[in-house]
Design a protein around this motif. Structure first.
Motif, PDB file in Angstrom:
ATOM      1  N   UNK A  87     -35.717  42.808   8.317  1.00 12.04           N
ATOM      2  CA  UNK A  87     -35.804  43.600   9.540  1.00 12.04           C
ATOM      3  C   UNK A  87     -36.942  43.105  10.434  1.00 12.04           C
ATOM      4  N   UNK A  88     -38.092  42.807   9.838  1.00 11.71           N
ATOM      5  CA  UNK A  88     -39.216  42.299  10.616  1.00 11.71           C
ATOM      6  C   UNK A  88     -38.892  40.914  11.167  1.00 11.71           C
ATOM      7  N   UNK A  89     -38.345  40.055  10.318  1.00 13.36           N
ATOM      8  CA  UNK A  89     -38.022  38.692  10.745  1.00 13.36           C
ATOM      9  C   UNK A  89     -37.037  38.705  11.903  1.00 13.36           C
ATOM     10  N   UNK A  90     -36.080  39.624  11.876  1.00 17.76           N
ATOM     11  CA  UNK A  90     -35.063  39.677  12.930  1.00 17.76           C
ATOM     12  C   UNK A  90     -35.689  39.924  14.299  1.00 17.76           C
ATOM     13  N   UNK A  91     -36.745  40.716  14.322  1.00 19.07           N
ATOM     14  CA  UNK A  91     -37.423  41.000  15.595  1.00 19.07           C
ATOM     15  C   UNK A  91     -37.999  39.727  16.206  1.00 19.07           C
ATOM     16  N   UNK A  92     -38.399  38.795  15.333  1.00 19.08           N
ATOM     17  CA  UNK A  92     -39.085  37.587  15.788  1.00 19.08           C
ATOM     18  C   UNK A  92     -38.218  36.341  15.687  1.00 19.08           C
ATOM     19  N   UNK A  93     -36.914  36.512  15.626  1.00 22.67           N
ATOM     20  CA  UNK A  93     -36.015  35.363  15.520  1.00 22.67           C
ATOM     21  C   UNK A  93     -36.285  34.347  16.632  1.00 22.67           C
ATOM     22  N   UNK A  94     -36.508  33.117  16.216  1.00 24.30           N
ATOM     23  CA  UNK A  94     -36.768  32.049  17.174  1.00 24.30           C
ATOM     24  C   UNK A  94     -38.165  32.043  17.742  1.00 24.30           C
ATOM     25  N   UNK A  95     -39.022  32.979  17.276  1.00 19.94           N
ATOM     26  CA  UNK A  95     -40.388  33.080  17.823  1.00 19.94           C
ATOM     27  C   UNK A  95     -41.446  33.106  16.718  1.00 19.94           C
ATOM     28  N   UNK A  96     -41.066  32.767  15.492  1.00 23.85           N
ATOM     29  CA  UNK A  96     -42.024  32.793  14.380  1.00 23.85           C
ATOM     30  C   UNK A  96     -41.917  31.489  13.593  1.00 23.85           C
ATOM     31  N   UNK A  97     -43.044  30.783  13.506  1.00 22.37           N
ATOM     32  CA  UNK A  97     -43.123  29.502  12.811  1.00 22.37           C
ATOM     33  C   UNK A  97     -43.887  29.639  11.506  1.00 22.37           C
ATOM     34  N   UNK A  98     -43.541  28.739  10.583  1.00 22.42           N
ATOM     35  CA  UNK A  98     -44.298  28.621   9.335  1.00 22.42           C
ATOM     36  C   UNK A  98     -44.448  27.137   9.023  1.00 22.42           C
ATOM     37  N   UNK A 118     -41.097  25.047  10.271  1.00 27.81           N
ATOM     38  CA  UNK A 118     -39.750  25.611  10.441  1.00 27.81           C
ATOM     39  C   UNK A 118     -39.831  27.003  11.046  1.00 27.81           C
ATOM     40  N   UNK A 119     -38.761  27.411  11.688  1.00 30.28           N
ATOM     41  CA  UNK A 119     -38.629  28.778  12.148  1.00 30.28           C
ATOM     42  C   UNK A 119     -38.358  29.676  10.947  1.00 30.28           C
ATOM     43  N   UNK A 120     -38.894  30.871  10.974  1.00 30.71           N
ATOM     44  CA  UNK A 120     -38.817  31.751   9.814  1.00 30.71           C
ATOM     45  C   UNK A 120     -37.518  32.552   9.845  1.00 30.71           C
ATOM     46  N   UNK A 121     -36.855  32.594   8.695  1.00 25.00           N
ATOM     47  CA  UNK A 121     -35.666  33.413   8.465  1.00 25.00           C
ATOM     48  C   UNK A 121     -35.934  34.256   7.222  1.00 25.00           C
ATOM     49  N   UNK A 122     -35.059  35.202   6.906  1.00 21.77           N
ATOM     50  CA  UNK A 122     -35.314  36.048   5.732  1.00 21.77           C
ATOM     51  C   UNK A 122     -35.457  35.286   4.420  1.00 21.77           C
ATOM     52  N   UNK A 123     -34.750  34.176   4.254  1.00 21.92           N
ATOM     53  CA  UNK A 123     -34.885  33.377   3.039  1.00 21.92           C
ATOM     54  C   UNK A 123     -36.196  32.625   3.036  1.00 21.92           C
ATOM     55  N   UNK A 181     -39.300  24.203  24.456  1.00 24.33           N
ATOM     56  CA  UNK A 181     -38.648  22.938  24.129  1.00 24.33           C
ATOM     57  C   UNK A 181     -37.886  22.977  22.801  1.00 24.33           C
ATOM     58  N   UNK A 182     -37.799  24.148  22.195  1.00 21.53           N
ATOM     59  CA  UNK A 182     -37.064  24.305  20.934  1.00 21.53           C
ATOM     60  C   UNK A 182     -36.032  25.404  21.135  1.00 21.53           C
ATOM     61  N   UNK A 183     -34.804  25.131  20.742  1.00 19.71           N
ATOM     62  CA  UNK A 183     -33.764  26.159  20.841  1.00 19.71           C
ATOM     63  C   UNK A 183     -32.960  26.195  19.543  1.00 19.71           C
ATOM     64  N   UNK A 184     -32.372  27.338  19.276  1.00 13.89           N
ATOM     65  CA  UNK A 184     -31.541  27.516  18.099  1.00 13.89           C
ATOM     66  C   UNK A 184     -30.090  27.230  18.436  1.00 13.89           C
ATOM     67  N   UNK A 185     -29.456  26.434  17.614  1.00 14.00           N
ATOM     68  CA  UNK A 185     -28.019  26.219  17.678  1.00 14.00           C
ATOM     69  C   UNK A 185     -27.457  26.528  16.305  1.00 14.00           C
ATOM     70  N   UNK A 186     -26.971  27.759  16.140  1.00  9.69           N
ATOM     71  CA  UNK A 186     -26.519  28.180  14.828  1.00  9.69           C
ATOM     72  C   UNK A 186     -27.681  28.212  13.861  1.00  9.69           C
ATOM     73  N   UNK A 187     -27.583  27.446  12.770  1.00 12.25           N
ATOM     74  CA  UNK A 187     -28.634  27.412  11.763  1.00 12.25           C
ATOM     75  C   UNK A 187     -29.604  26.258  11.978  1.00 12.25           C
ATOM     76  N   UNK A 188     -29.504  25.559  13.111  1.00  6.79           N
ATOM     77  CA  UNK A 188     -30.351  24.400  13.380  1.00  6.79           C
ATOM     78  C   UNK A 188     -31.296  24.671  14.531  1.00  6.79           C
ATOM     79  N   UNK A 189     -32.488  24.084  14.431  1.00 12.15           N
ATOM     80  CA  UNK A 189     -33.429  24.082  15.546  1.00 12.15           C
ATOM     81  C   UNK A 189     -33.305  22.742  16.244  1.00 12.15           C
TER      82      UNK A 189
END
Length: 226
Positions: free
Chosen positions: A97-108, A139-144, A190-198
């Protein structure tokens, strides 16, 4: 145009945090580090951030439910008008739930060439596996855990006689180069999401993989195999 406001989340000494702060202090860097936040009050990185004049906050995670922790975390980030998160040794698994809020805006940043060696003890596992290249991944952070879309990677050679500490030091040097670059790309759009790829912008794509392999002089004629 204002620069995106970044929060760096740490749990310890903040080695990569320091690299990000130094980069963000340079003229022209496209992001502002507006907050360094830790889930541990004793994290040494908080002192480093304070010394650099960066606002800090502690949101304790110990002895609380994940929901309680993330509710305060969310409130603190909102109070500081944070737009991008950069995890730098942040030793907490965040909820979907937290990760979803930051989709495409959280790096690790992770100390391996993902998808190889997710999780802990990456350098020992790389040595045990006998790989010839090791490195780090932003990488961009996802729930996994350590499964998000890869933005950039840097590879280093695994040398004969390497130990965990020598290999870790070589990888860490690359982490300090790679993470500020990847954060800058994200902050600059300069980074965009295309499906499961950055996908990194075409003019930057060549820099999405750094491979500082040693350059060896060619063999002399008397050294060549007949």
């Amino acid at each position: 145009m204002s620069k995106p406001r970044v929060a760096i989340l740490i749990s310890g000494r903040g080695s990569n945090m320091t690299a990000l702060l130094e980069a963000a202090a340079r003229p022209g860097y496209p992001a502002t580090v507006a907050l360094v936040l830790s889930n541990k009050a004793e994290a040494a990185g908080l002192e480093r951030a304070n010394a650099a004049g960066i606002p800090t906050a502690v949101v304790a995670s110990k002895g609380r439910t994940r929901a309680e922790f993330e509710a305060e975390l969310t409130a603190t980030l909102a109070q500081n008008r944070i737009e991008i998160l950069a995890l730098a040794g942040f030793m907490r698994v965040l909820t979907a739930e937290f990760v979803a809020i930051w989709t495409g805006r959280m790096l690790n940043i992770h100390p391996s060439l993902l998808p190889a060696f997710p999780g802990l003890d990456t350098h020992a596992r790389a040595l045990a596996a006998g790989v010839r290249l090791h490195g780090c991944t932003v990488h961009l952070v996802t729930p996994g855990v350590d499964e998000g879309p890869i933005v950039a990677q840097s590879a280093v050679p695994v040398l004969a006689g390497d130990t965990e500490s020598t290999l870790a030091a070589r990888v860490l040097e690359q982490e300090h180069r790679l993470y500020p670059a990847a954060l800058a790309w994200l902050a600059a759009g300069q980074v965009r999401l295309e499906g499961a790829r950055a996908v990194v912008a075409a003019n930057l794509a060549a820099g999405a993989l750094a491979n500082p392999l040693p350059q060896f002089a060619p063999l002399r004629r008397d050294e060549q195999t007949p």
